[in-house]
Scaffold this active site. Structure first.
Site, short mmCIF file in Angstrom:
data_model
loop_
_atom_site.label_atom_id
_atom_site.label_comp_id
_atom_site.label_asym_id
_atom_site.label_seq_id
_atom_site.Cartn_x
_atom_site.Cartn_y
_atom_site.Cartn_z
N CYS A 308 7.08 12.83 -6.85
CA CYS A 308 7.23 12.08 -8.09
C CYS A 308 7.40 12.99 -9.28
O CYS A 308 6.69 13.99 -9.40
CB CYS A 308 5.98 11.26 -8.38
SG CYS A 308 5.68 10.02 -7.17
N GLY A 342 -0.09 7.18 -2.85
CA GLY A 342 0.48 8.42 -3.36
C GLY A 342 -0.53 9.50 -3.67
O GLY A 342 -1.69 9.23 -4.00
N GLY A 392 12.88 7.46 -6.35
CA GLY A 392 13.46 7.54 -7.69
C GLY A 392 14.30 8.79 -7.87
O GLY A 392 14.67 9.15 -8.98
N ARG A 404 13.79 -0.07 -8.34
CA ARG A 404 12.35 0.21 -8.29
C ARG A 404 11.91 0.83 -9.62
O ARG A 404 10.81 0.66 -10.08
CB ARG A 404 12.05 1.21 -7.15
CG ARG A 404 10.58 1.49 -6.98
CD ARG A 404 10.31 2.30 -5.72
NE ARG A 404 8.92 2.17 -5.33
CZ ARG A 404 7.95 2.96 -5.78
NH1 ARG A 404 8.22 3.94 -6.61
NH2 ARG A 404 6.70 2.77 -5.40
N GLU A 472 -13.70 27.12 -4.31
CA GLU A 472 -14.69 27.31 -3.26
C GLU A 472 -14.44 26.37 -2.07
O GLU A 472 -14.74 26.69 -0.93
CB GLU A 472 -16.09 27.03 -3.85
CG GLU A 472 -17.23 27.28 -2.91
CD GLU A 472 -18.55 26.86 -3.56
OE1 GLU A 472 -19.41 27.72 -3.75
OE2 GLU A 472 -18.71 25.65 -3.86
N GLY A 473 -13.88 25.19 -2.38
CA GLY A 473 -13.68 24.17 -1.35
C GLY A 473 -12.54 24.47 -0.38
O GLY A 473 -12.42 23.83 0.66
P1 XMP Z 1 3.04 10.93 -1.35
O1 XMP Z 1 2.24 11.78 -2.27
O2 XMP Z 1 2.23 10.36 -0.24
O3 XMP Z 1 3.51 9.68 -2.26
O4 XMP Z 1 4.27 11.63 -0.86
C1 XMP Z 1 4.25 8.61 -1.77
C2 XMP Z 1 4.38 7.55 -2.85
O5 XMP Z 1 5.10 8.04 -3.98
C3 XMP Z 1 5.74 6.96 -4.66
N1 XMP Z 1 7.12 7.35 -4.87
C4 XMP Z 1 7.61 7.84 -6.02
N2 XMP Z 1 7.03 8.00 -7.23
N3 XMP Z 1 9.06 8.88 -8.07
C5 XMP Z 1 7.77 8.52 -8.26
O6 XMP Z 1 7.27 8.67 -9.38
C6 XMP Z 1 9.70 8.74 -6.88
O7 XMP Z 1 10.87 9.09 -6.75
C7 XMP Z 1 8.95 8.18 -5.81
N4 XMP Z 1 9.27 7.85 -4.54
C8 XMP Z 1 8.13 7.37 -3.99
C9 XMP Z 1 5.61 5.75 -3.78
O8 XMP Z 1 4.63 4.92 -4.35
C10 XMP Z 1 5.20 6.32 -2.45
O9 XMP Z 1 4.49 5.41 -1.66
#
Ligand code: XMP
Length: 491
Positions: A308, A342, A392, A404, A472-473
């Site tokens: 993101c 996310g 996105g 979206r 530390e973690g």
């Molecule tokens: P992770 O961190 O698990 O996140 O890879 C997946 C989630 O990210 C969201 N998502 C986006 N958010 N721009 C954003 O700001 C993007 O292009 C984008 N594509 C996905 C979405 O909620 C997903 O489940």
């Protein structure tokens, strides 16, 4: 009239690395932890994990794998509505006890042995019911039946080689009865027939064993695998088609669901469908309050995702632990489940999200490198990767997901992206990734002394971690020589 300087008296918001679970007295062994949960008002899962609705994460293969392990895959929506329907049907059919007639490979009594042998090879089956033109079952033919003929009678006909005393069953057969029939008659397939002996389906030993292997699978009332589907807030057509095709949960897929037009549209979709409707994404209590009266679940996440760029591009966002807690406070009033979506890199992040008030977590990058994820394996500098891109990102928006982000642009030239296109290390099977993820979450429940997800939400407490505490973690002052299956030094 408010002085601008007052805006600087800002509340603090926290994310995963800012907190840790306070260890507590416990008798809970990780294996005893019950991780079953609700993803929406009417849909239960056996593990609290969802795969993201992204075109590099979830198509039917991922959704089937997720549901077999007890979680839920959410099909992305960068595809035509007909494809969405076909994908849902694939998931729903995957572990069905009775294979529908249209998917049963049948033989004709007048085919030659050579022809039926070729057909079985092509279709990947080791036997087939033999039916006449009216679909009346005449017999059954298997590899064992044709083997001697292949040597000496390839041009003989199926009717001479088939077993014509066929054991059949009726449509309402259950798994136990099917197994008993197979045991008693030493057979591996039972054609399902109606009152006129017309073929309506087939139960196979292979299918029965598959179901037995997946005891923990997330299934609907008819025993079919659960399936989630993303729909755009203004895509009533996709929503109703997905609902008719048997989707269990529809996810209103929007990066900023506190947009009032989106909420109105989501309300309309909710009225049109039988499936549960999860609304998202939101990140504040105000947004949650707008949707809590009609949503069957609320999904949280404004910009925490690995791919993101929403926060840097728009300047808006909410660190995820605070966002989840704010939304969960509101959702609890109506008993609406919350999904943290996310930013989860480790199993520890996932269980922290639950402690903050989520009932389940959604991950993208964690699963994008698995075999089941769409896309091929690419090799760079001798290492294997798979593509992973934000919905996105320019690439994904050009393939149809722009709305979206409430953006629409036919030629894609003017997009203002909120995500990047990337590669993620290839990881092997989804089942092994889930094993690590859920295993870590169970251990977290052990450290807190909670046996169930609701119990863990109650009992867990956070402590705040300094940046020295964060360092530390992680492994420190050593050079890692062997990569652990749940920790990569690159991360
Ligand atoms: P992770 O961190 O698990 O996140 O890879 C997946 C989630 O990210 C969201 N998502 C986006 N958010 N721009 C954003 O700001 C993007 O292009 C984008 N594509 C996905 C979405 O909620 C997903 O489940």
């Amino acid at each position: 009239d408010r002085p601008f300087s007052q805006k600087l008296e800002v509340p603090e918001a926290l994310t995963f690395d800012d907190v840790l679970l306070r260890p507590k007295e416990s008798r809970v062994e990780p294996d005893d932890a019950d991780v079953s949960t609700r993803v929406s008002k009417n849909v239960e899962l056996n593990i609290p994990v969802l795969s993201a609705a992204m075109d590099t994460v979830t198509e039917s293969d991922t959704a089937i794998g997720m549901a077999r392990e007890g979680g839920l895959g959410v099909l992305h929506r960068n595809m035509e509505i007909e494809e969405t329907v076909a994908e849902i049907e694939r998931v729903k059919r995957a572990d069905e006890l009775v294979i529908d007639r249209e998917n049963v490979v049948t033989a004709n009594p007048d085919q030659t042995i050579a022809e039926v042998d070729q057909m079985m090879g092509r279709e990947g089956v080791s036997g087939a019911p033999v039916v006449d033109d009216d679909d009346t079952v005449l017999g059954i033919i298997s590899g064992t039946d044709i083997r001697p003929f292949l040597e000496v009678g390839e041009t003989d006909h199926v009717r001479e080689a088939m077993t014509d005393e066929v054991i059949t069953a009726e449509e309402d057969i259950n798994a136990r009865d099917a197994l008993e029939l197979m045991y008693e008659y030493k057979i591996e397939r039972v054609p399902i027939v109606d009152d006129n002996e017309t073929l309506v389906g087939l139960v196979t030993m292979q299918g029965l064993l598959q179901r037995r292997e997946n005891q923990n699978a997330a299934r609907d009332e008819d025993g079919r695998l659960r399936c989630g589907v993303a729909v755009g807030p203004f895509e009533t057509d996709r929503a109703t088609a997905a609902d008719d095709a048997g989707a269990d949960v529809l996810f209103i897929d929007c990066a900023h669901a506190h947009n009032l037009n989106v909420i109105e549209a989501a309300r309309e979709i909710k009225q049109e469908v039988d499936a549960d409707v999860v609304v998202g994404n939101v990140g504040t209590s105000e947004a949650a309050a707008e949707v809590v009266d009609f949503a069957d679940g609320i999904k949280v996440g404004i910009g925490p995702g690995s791919i993101c760029t929403t926060r840097v591009v728009t300047g808006a966002g909410m660190p995820q632990i605070t966002a989840v807690a704010e939304v969960a406070d509101v959702a609890a009033s109506e008993d609406v489940p919350v999904i943290a979506d996310g930013g989860i890199r480790y199993s520890g992040d996932a269980i922290k999200a639950i402690a903050a008030g989520a009932d389940a977590v959604m991950l993208g990058s964690y699963f994008a490198g698995t075999e089941e994820a769409p896309g091929r394996v690419i090799t760079m500098n001798g290492k294997k990767y798979k593509q992973y891109r934000g919905m996105g990102s320019v690439g994904a928006m050009k393939s149809g997901g722009g709305d979206r982000y409430l953006k629409d642009d036919e030629d894609g030239e003017e997009f203002v992206p909120e995500g990047v296109e990337a590669a993620t290390p290839y990881k092997g099977t989804l089942a092994s990734e889930l094993h690590q993820l859920v295993g870590g979450m169970r251990s977290g429940m052990g450290y807190v002394g909670a046996e169930t997800i609701p119990g863990f939400k109650e009992r867990s407490e956070f402590i705040r971690v300094s940046s020295a505490g964060q360092t530390e973690g992680h492994p420190h002052d050593v050079m890692i020589t062997d990569e652990a299956p749940n920790y990569s030094p690159d991360e």
